[in-house]
Structure formats: structure tokens, C-alpha cells
Design a protein around this motif. Sequence first.
Motif, PDB file in Angstrom:
ATOM      1  N   ASN A   1       0.868  -1.172   0.000  1.00 14.51           N
ATOM      2  CA  ASN A   1       0.000   0.000   0.000  1.00 14.51           C
ATOM      3  C   ASN A   1       0.909   1.228   0.000  1.00 14.51           C
ATOM      4  O   ASN A   1       1.415   1.654   1.048  1.00 14.51           O
TER       5      ASN A   1
ATOM      6  N   THR B   1       0.342   4.322  -0.469  1.00 12.41           N
ATOM      7  CA  THR B   1      -0.145   5.496   0.268  1.00 12.41           C
ATOM      8  C   THR B   1       0.282   5.405   1.725  1.00 12.41           C
ATOM      9  O   THR B   1       0.841   6.348   2.289  1.00 12.41           O
TER      10      THR B   1
ATOM     11  N   ILE C   1       3.220   7.636   3.960  1.00 12.40           N
ATOM     12  CA  ILE C   1       2.944   8.315   5.237  1.00 12.40           C
ATOM     13  C   ILE C   1       4.005   7.910   6.266  1.00 12.40           C
ATOM     14  O   ILE C   1       4.558   8.753   6.980  1.00 12.40           O
TER      15      ILE C   1
HETATM   16  C1  LIG Z   1      -3.827   2.174   2.054  1.00  9.77           C
HETATM   17  O1  LIG Z   1      -3.464   3.042   3.091  1.00  9.77           O
HETATM   18  C2  LIG Z   1      -4.291   4.181   3.251  1.00  9.77           C
HETATM   19  C3  LIG Z   1      -3.642   5.062   4.293  1.00  9.77           C
HETATM   20  O2  LIG Z   1      -3.531   4.409   5.514  1.00  9.77           O
HETATM   21  C4  LIG Z   1      -5.698   3.726   3.617  1.00  9.77           C
HETATM   22  O3  LIG Z   1      -6.545   4.827   3.758  1.00  9.77           O
HETATM   23  C5  LIG Z   1      -6.216   2.771   2.553  1.00  9.77           C
HETATM   24  O4  LIG Z   1      -7.459   2.244   2.958  1.00  9.77           O
HETATM   25  C6  LIG Z   1      -5.232   1.639   2.328  1.00  9.77           C
HETATM   26  N1  LIG Z   1      -5.666   0.860   1.180  1.00  9.77           N
HETATM   27  C7  LIG Z   1      -5.914  -0.438   1.248  1.00  9.77           C
HETATM   28  C8  LIG Z   1      -6.314  -1.100  -0.029  1.00  9.77           C
HETATM   29  O5  LIG Z   1      -5.809  -1.072   2.286  1.00  9.77           O
END
Ligand SMILES: *[C@@H]1O[C@H](CO)[C@@H](O)[C@H](O)[C@H]1NC(C)=O
Length: 450
Positions: free
Chosen positions: A188, A190, A194
Motif C-alpha cells: 500500500n 499510500t 505516510i
Molecule cells: C492504504 O493506506 C491508506 C492510508 O492508511 C488507507 O486509507 C487505505 O485504505 C489503504 N488501502 C488499502 C487497499 O488497504
Amino acid sequence: MKLIFALAIVLYVFVSNTDGFDYKEVLGKSLLFYEAQRSGKLPADQRVKWRHDSALNDKGVHGEDLTGGYYDAGDWVKFGFQMSFTITVLAWGLLDHEAGYKAAGQVDYTRTAIKWGTDYFLKAHVSDNVFYAQVGSGYIDHQTWGRPEDMTEIRPAYTINVTNPGSDLAAETAAALAASYLVFKDVNATYANILLEHAKTLYNFAYKYRGKYTDAFDDVRCCYNSSGYEDELIWGAAWLYRATKDKTYLTYVEEVYPVIQYYIGFNWDQKIGGADVLLAKLTGDSKYLTKTKNYCDNMLATTPRTPKGLIFITQWGSLMTTAYLMEICLEAAALGANPEKYRAEAKTQIDYMVGSTGFSYVVGFGDKFPVHVHHKAASCPDPPAKCDWTQFSSPDPNPQQITGALVGGPGANDDYTDVRSDYVHNEVDTVYNAGFQGVLATLIELGYSD
Ligand SMILES: *[C@@H]1O[C@H](CO)[C@@H](O)[C@H](O)[C@H]1NC(C)=O
Ligand SMILES: *[C@@H]1O[C@H](CO)[C@@H](O)[C@H](O)[C@H]1NC(C)=O
Ligand SMILES: *[C@@H]1O[C@H](CO)[C@@H](O)[C@H](O)[C@H]1NC(C)=O
């Protein structure tokens, strides 16, 4: 003829398995231990069912949400220095020995265990230069015995900041977040980014405002004193260099290194042993690998062994200390330093821990293992039965099994008594299992598991 052939195969399998242990099973159990140590709101897929939500009011001095994270050991304090190192080591193991984790079917559980820590660190890092170092007081916590779910004690929260800095704690947490960034970047991106942003900010805080977190506030002196912060500045910089490839971090290493060039060892307080072997891998500079190799050779040659063969370094947490030594020697082996010797030794030492003496020091593994470990929750019967010092003093086995936990371990003569009061030899601790687990994953990757 066919029958003889079949018998021969059966015999061969039997003989070849007699001195092997199922490290994969141990690794899977170790991850259950991390679930048992969870603080905060537990998820629906929690596998350790005798644990429930707890410490849902953990908050900072300005009301910040500080729920989550891990309870340290047999007690209910959340010690940041201990917890961040635990996460760094778990992430290191998964990153460099994913094949071992994969063979054991534990990759996802390990990511989850890491994220349980990193989610908490993100909450605790409330602004660039303010980080919550600890929730709960060691002095208050150790006056009570019982379940975390029933806690009524005051749980103060302590920060490090620009006036009361903690370079050791901030840099170790930066290391944990940078290593976890690498674990999550293809899972992930994203979330991983962070983690990396917080890692950079925390490292800057550590580097710019120097001090030992033990001098920032008093409470941690019960339990996890830091002897210095230079080693964490180097270790943290090495991890940030690995995560970012930004050479600035290597200049930090070179600047700080001379102060502690003769330091050795690897544990929750001493990071230089880990930094040396990591820098050996990242930079290829032979001085780091030579230092690690000299350290391992010297330790293997000169450290006293118990009569049954455990390399015995410390009375408190003897097994963990040896596991951490083995971890860096195995990393050195992977870089070509005495691979046969270090791997054989690591197997011998881990076998001691999991049962080669006829007793396993891992709760719930093998036929004979500790059943009176020093752990407040495990000693409690199912609610609503009361739980207090009566359970602490009871000679009965723990009603709950704290599966997968490695206990402190024996004394210098293999002496060990399974009694609840002995926190030196019979407590369990999230930091004990982290290094132990890293070694298990490496041995599995090398094909040493049954
Ligand atoms: C990936 O990480 C972000 C930030 O924590 C979160 O909001 C998102 O749900 C995550 N995506 C998945 C597919 O788990
Ligand atoms: C900085 O941290 C110290 C130690 O935890 C604390 O006593 C102090 O109140 C903090 N300073 C500020 C401005 O919050
Ligand atoms: C931590 O250090 C303080 C003083 O610096 C000392 O009083 C205390 O006993 C130490 N704690 C431990 C667990 O060693």
C-alpha cells in the motif's frame, strides 16, 4: 523388496527428523504472541480470544488519541523505546527473509503485527518535534496485578519535545517507520509514504535536538534506560538511507560514527551491531563487515556456555540476548562472513530455545514448556472471576496460554524454575520475540526447518 524400500524410507524420514524442529510452527506461534500483547480496540479477526479491548482511554496531555500499540511484556505499559525497536526488528526480518516467512505462511500476519505498531507511532507523533514516548507509568502499573481489560489505574502519557528531547527514541522510531515503509511500499504505497514522511521528520527531530530520552522524563527509569543516543542516530540514518537512497543520511553516519566506533552488540539499548551489518550490506564498505565478523568470532569463541550449550551473555533475558547476537551473525553470514559456522551455531542456539534440552522455552511449543510465566493477563481466569495478587501468588498454571512467547530463559548453569514471580527468567516480552523470530525466519529460508 518394495516393502523393504518403503521401510527404508520411513526409517530415513524418522531419523532425519529426530533432531529437527518445526521452526515454521514456532514462527506462527510467535505472531500469536503479538496478538496477545495488543492494546486498544481489537479487530474482529483477533485470533487470541481470551484478550479483549483495553486501555481505550489512553490519551495525550491535550486529549490526543493514543489507543493501540503493544503492551511491553507481562505488564501494561506502552514503552516507546522498547516498542519501536521491536517493530524495526520485525520489519527487518520480513524485509530480508520474506522467503522464510512465506514458507511458514506468515507474511500477512507479520505485516499486520508491524502495522499494529506503526499505526500507533503515527498517532503518537503529534507534531514534527513532539512524540509521545510512553503511555502508562511503570511505577504505577507494577503495583497492581490483573487483566488489562480491567485496568482502572491512571495512565499518564509522556512526551519528548525540543526542550526535553530524546534522540535515541526519535531515531529508533524513525528506523522502525523507514523499515516499515520498505515493507509496505509494494503493498500500500499510500500508507508506506505516510510512514516515510514521519520517519524523516522524526529523524530530523532526533538529529537536531540531541538528548537521551531517559533524561527527558523520569518514569521510564523503572525499565528501559538508554545508555546513549549516538547508536540510534547511526542506525536510524542507515535505515533512512536504505529507504530513500539519500546520501545525506550517510554523511550523518560518518559524522557520528567516530564517537562510538568501538561499540559493539545489538539489543534494545545498543544498536551499533545492527547498524554495522546493515551498513555493510548497504555500502559494501568492508570495515563494517570486518567489525561484525570480528565481533561474532570473538563472541562465539569467548562467551561462556551453559553445560547444555547455550551461549550465555546476560542473566536477564538470556535467550533474547543470544538470539539478537545470532541475528547479526546470520546477516553477516548472508554477506559471506563465515556462513557455515554462523548458521550452524544459530541452529544450535535456536534448538536450545525450542527444545533440544527436552524443554522448550516457547510457551505452547513442544511437550514441555513454561506454564507459570510472569504475565498478568495470562495468570487470570476468564472473567468475571476476580484477578489480583492472589493469582500472582498461586502455584497453579496460568489459566490462559500466552502461546508463542519466548521466556527470559535459564541461568548460567541451565538453571530455570517455572515460577510466576521470577520476572528475570520467566517473563515474556515483545522485544524478546522480535530478534528470535528474525532468526527463525532466516533458518527457515535456509531450509533448516522440518
Ligand atoms: C492504504 O493506506 C491508506 C492510508 O492508511 C488507507 O486509507 C487505505 O485504505 C489503504 N488501502 C488499502 C487497499 O488497504
Ligand atoms: C516537553 O516534554 C516534557 C517531558 O515529557 C514535559 O514535561 C513538558 O511539559 C513538555 N513541554 C511542552 C511544551 O509540552
Ligand atoms: C535507570 O537509571 C536511573 C538513574 O540514572 C537509576 O536510578 C535506575 O535504577 C535505572 N534503572 C534501571 C532499570 O536500571
